[in-house]
Design a protein around this motif. Sequence first.
Motif, PDB file in Angstrom:
ATOM      1  N   MET A  76       0.829  -1.182   0.000  1.00  0.00           N
ATOM      2  CA  MET A  76       0.000   0.000   0.000  1.00  0.00           C
ATOM      3  C   MET A  76       0.876   1.249   0.000  1.00  0.00           C
ATOM      4  O   MET A  76       2.022   1.226   0.376  1.00  0.00           O
ATOM      5  CB  MET A  76      -0.908  -0.021   1.227  1.00  0.00           C
ATOM      6  CG  MET A  76      -1.878   1.088   1.222  1.00  0.00           C
ATOM      7  SD  MET A  76      -3.414   0.548   1.916  1.00  0.00           S
ATOM      8  CE  MET A  76      -4.091   2.121   2.238  1.00  0.00           C
ATOM      9  N   PHE A  77       0.331   2.320  -0.377  1.00  0.00           N
ATOM     10  CA  PHE A  77       1.005   3.606  -0.526  1.00  0.00           C
ATOM     11  C   PHE A  77       1.094   4.302   0.833  1.00  0.00           C
ATOM     12  O   PHE A  77       0.086   4.518   1.493  1.00  0.00           O
ATOM     13  CB  PHE A  77       0.214   4.416  -1.548  1.00  0.00           C
ATOM     14  CG  PHE A  77       0.534   5.857  -1.607  1.00  0.00           C
ATOM     15  CD1 PHE A  77       1.780   6.305  -1.986  1.00  0.00           C
ATOM     16  CD2 PHE A  77      -0.433   6.804  -1.299  1.00  0.00           C
ATOM     17  CE1 PHE A  77       2.056   7.644  -2.050  1.00  0.00           C
ATOM     18  CE2 PHE A  77      -0.161   8.136  -1.368  1.00  0.00           C
ATOM     19  CZ  PHE A  77       1.092   8.559  -1.747  1.00  0.00           C
ATOM     20  N   GLN A  78       2.314   4.664   1.229  1.00  0.00           N
ATOM     21  CA  GLN A  78       2.492   5.335   2.514  1.00  0.00           C
ATOM     22  C   GLN A  78       2.548   6.840   2.306  1.00  0.00           C
ATOM     23  O   GLN A  78       3.212   7.333   1.397  1.00  0.00           O
ATOM     24  CB  GLN A  78       3.777   4.872   3.180  1.00  0.00           C
ATOM     25  CG  GLN A  78       3.684   3.465   3.713  1.00  0.00           C
ATOM     26  CD  GLN A  78       4.896   3.140   4.571  1.00  0.00           C
ATOM     27  OE1 GLN A  78       5.830   3.924   4.671  1.00  0.00           O
ATOM     28  NE2 GLN A  78       4.864   1.979   5.189  1.00  0.00           N
TER      29      GLN A  78
END
Length: 107
Positions: free
Chosen positions: A1-3
């Motif tokens: 997932m994108f942080q």
Amino acid sequence: MFQLTANDFVLTLAGIVLFLGVISFIVGLFILAFKITTGDFSKISSQSAKLMSKGLTDDVSDLIGNASSLLESLTQMSKTRAGVGMFLIIVSFVLFIVAYYLVSRIL
């Protein structure tokens, strides 16, 4: 997932606020620039002037009073549109200041 870090979030928020400020500024300028050039406004003004001249020749005082109130409402309408345009420009400058503040807090 994108942080997403806190700095990235604030920078994204500043970009969105800046974009909204630019849109608000453009719409405000558009409203101010074209506030009186509508065809309906000029048509109503010319018709009410004809109505007033007919009222003067036929000696009908009620007709003149109604035509003058119509012209007064048209003047108020143009003032209102100018006020909306100035409000949008002021809002855009506030949004620009908020965007600058958000970016300056990151650096």
